[in-house]
Design a protein around this motif. Structure first.
Motif, PDB file in Angstrom:
ATOM      1  N   MET A  56       0.823  -1.213   0.000  1.00  0.00           N
ATOM      2  CA  MET A  56       0.000   0.000   0.000  1.00  0.00           C
ATOM      3  C   MET A  56       0.861   1.268   0.000  1.00  0.00           C
ATOM      4  SD  MET A  56      -2.876  -0.942   2.859  1.00  0.00           S
ATOM      5  CE  MET A  56      -3.890  -2.420   2.783  1.00  0.00           C
ATOM      6  N   MET A  57       2.107   1.145   0.421  1.00  0.00           N
ATOM      7  CA  MET A  57       2.969   2.315   0.526  1.00  0.00           C
ATOM      8  C   MET A  57       3.512   2.716  -0.842  1.00  0.00           C
ATOM      9  SD  MET A  57       4.937   1.582   4.149  1.00  0.00           S
ATOM     10  CE  MET A  57       5.864   0.192   3.499  1.00  0.00           C
ATOM     11  N   LYS A  58       3.852   3.978  -0.982  1.00  0.00           N
ATOM     12  CA  LYS A  58       4.205   4.519  -2.297  1.00  0.00           C
ATOM     13  C   LYS A  58       5.705   4.587  -2.550  1.00  0.00           C
ATOM     14  CE  LYS A  58      -0.195   5.312  -3.028  1.00  0.00           C
ATOM     15  NZ  LYS A  58      -0.953   4.439  -3.942  1.00  0.00           N
ATOM     16  N   GLY A  59       6.478   5.028  -1.563  1.00  0.00           N
ATOM     17  CA  GLY A  59       7.902   5.263  -1.767  1.00  0.00           C
ATOM     18  C   GLY A  59       8.719   3.988  -1.847  1.00  0.00           C
ATOM     19  N   LYS A  82       8.419  -4.189   2.924  1.00  0.00           N
ATOM     20  CA  LYS A  82       8.788  -3.056   2.081  1.00  0.00           C
ATOM     21  C   LYS A  82       7.711  -2.841   1.019  1.00  0.00           C
ATOM     22  CE  LYS A  82      13.759  -3.303   2.831  1.00  0.00           C
ATOM     23  NZ  LYS A  82      15.104  -3.323   2.216  1.00  0.00           N
ATOM     24  N   SER A  83       7.765  -1.690   0.381  1.00  0.00           N
ATOM     25  CA  SER A  83       6.744  -1.352  -0.607  1.00  0.00           C
ATOM     26  C   SER A  83       6.819  -2.230  -1.846  1.00  0.00           C
ATOM     27  CB  SER A  83       6.853   0.124  -1.000  1.00  0.00           C
ATOM     28  OG  SER A  83       8.134   0.405  -1.537  1.00  0.00           O
ATOM     29  N   GLY A 125      10.292   7.898   5.421  1.00  0.00           N
ATOM     30  CA  GLY A 125      11.391   8.790   5.100  1.00  0.00           C
ATOM     31  C   GLY A 125      11.255  10.183   5.679  1.00  0.00           C
ATOM     32  N   LEU A 126      10.296  10.392   6.574  1.00  0.00           N
ATOM     33  CA  LEU A 126      10.104  11.680   7.219  1.00  0.00           C
ATOM     34  C   LEU A 126      10.958  11.733   8.488  1.00  0.00           C
ATOM     35  CD1 LEU A 126       6.209  11.835   6.833  1.00  0.00           C
ATOM     36  CD2 LEU A 126       7.939  12.808   5.307  1.00  0.00           C
TER      37      LEU A 126
END
Length: 292
Positions: A56-59, A82-83, A125-126
Motif C-alpha cells: 500500500m505504501m508509495k515510496g 517493504k513497498s 522517510g520523514l
C-alpha cells in the motif's frame, strides 16, 4: 511467479482491495525458524498482512513494521515489509504446543498470542515514523488488524488471513485479503458488502479449493463492478541481512568487549533474528575490527 499480491478497486473506486497467496513465503519462515504449527499459522498470518500493507505504501524506501506483543506463549512476533512486496519476520518463541480449539478443531492462534498490543510503524522517510498501537482484540491477527485500521487510520476495513497446514506440519496454503472503504462510499454499498462478506468461506477454504487472489476478490467483490489491476506484485520472504551489516554492528561494540572476545580465542557468532542466518567472525577479524 508463485506468491503474489493483486490490487483492485470496486464500486466506482469507493472500495479498494488487496489479495495475495503466500504459501512459499510462510513455508520459508517455517523452515528458517523451525516453528511449530500454531506459531507457523500466527506468524504466517502476520507475514501475509505485512506484505499486503507494505504494497500500500508509495515510496521505494518506505518500510512497514508490525509488532505483536502478547501474553500468550508465543510472547510476540515482528514482521517488516517493504513497498516492493517482500517481507521478513520472526516469533519470539518458535515452538508452542497447544490443543486445537474445541469449537472447530483448528489451530488456536488466539490462545497462542493472547492479550496485549499490536503496533504498526510506517517509516516513510520523514523526520519521525508514523506509529499506531491498539490492544489485541482476539489475537487471531485478522480481527486485530481490522480494529487497527478503524481506530488508528479511521478506515473501515475487512481483513481475512489464513494458513493451512499439512499433516506433516508443512504449509499447504497461506494468503489473505484486505478490503477497505473509501470516504465516498455509499450506505447502500456498505450494507451490500457487509452482507456479502458474511457469506464467504474462510481464506484457507478458498485457497484450498484452488482460488487465486484474483478469484478471491471476484468472490467478494464480483457484484460491485470490480476492477483488478493487471500488474501482479511478486512477494516472498526476503531478508536483507549481510556479513557487512553485521560487521558494522560489531564496530559499535565497546573496545573492551571486543578485546574480551579476542582473548577468549573462539569465533564469535552473530545470528540474524529475521532469517536465523549465523555469521562467524574469527579472532583475526575481530582484531581488525578493533583496530579500525
Amino acid at each position: 511467479m508463485s506468491d503474489y499480491i493483486v490490487r483492485a478497486t470496486a464500486a466506482d473506486d469507493s472500495i479498494r482491495a488487496f489479495a495475495m497467496t503466500g504459501r512459499e513465503t510462510v513455508e520459508f519462515a517455517r523452515k528458517a525458524h523451525e516453528t511449530s504449527p500454531v506459531v507457523t499459522a500466527a506468524l504466517g498470518r502476520l507475514l501475509c498482512a505485512g506484505a499486503m500493507m507494505g504494497s500500500m505504501m508509495k515510496g521505494e524506501k518506505d518500510v512497514l513494521t508490525l509488532m505483536v506483543r502478547g501474553t500468550g506463549p508465543i510472547k510476540g512476533m515482528t514482521v517488516t515489509a517493504k513497498s516492493n512486496g517482500f517481507v521478513k519476520g520472526y516469533p519470539q518463541e518458535p515452538v508452542v504446543l497447544l490443543p486445537a480449539r474445541e469449537s472447530d478443531g483448528k489451530l488456536d492462534v488466539g490462545a497462542a498470542v493472547g492479550g496485549g498490543y499490536l503496533t504498526v510503524i510506517k517509516d516513510l522517510g520523514l523526520k519521525e515514523p508514523y506509529s499506531g498501537q491498539v490492544p489485541l482484540r482476539t489475537g487471531e491477527i485478522a480481527e486485530d488488524l481490522t480494529y487497527y485500521f478503524a481506530e488508528s487510520e479511521q478506515v473501515a476495513s475487512s481483513v481475512g488471513l489464513g494458513v493451512l497446514m499439512e499433516k506433516n506440519n508443512t504449509v499447504k496454503q497461506a494468503g489473505g485479503f484486505i478490503i477497505q472503504l473509501m470516504p465516498d462510499v455509499t450506505d447502500e454499498v456498505i450494507d451490500a458488502l457487509e452482507k456479502k462478506i458474511s457469506t464467504i468461506s474462510s481464506v484457507t477454504t478458498m485457497l484450498d479449493n484452488g482460488y487465486t487472489p484474483e478469484k478471491i476478490l471476484e468472490e467478494i467483490l464480483g457484484d460491485f463492478d470490480l476492477h483488478i489491476y493487471e500488474e501482479r506484485i511478486e512477494t516472498g520472504f526476503k531478508c536483507d541481512c549481510s556479513r557487512r551489516k553485521v560487521e558494522k554492528v560489531l564496530h559499535g561494540i565497546d573496545k573492551h568487549e571486543l578485546q574480551n572476545m579476542i582473548d577468549d580465542d573462539i569465533p564469535v557468532g552473530v545470528e540474524c533474528h529475521f532469517c536465523n542466518t549465523k555469521y562467524l567472525f574469527s579472532k583475526d577479524e575481530l582484531r581488525r575490527i578493533l583496530v579500525e
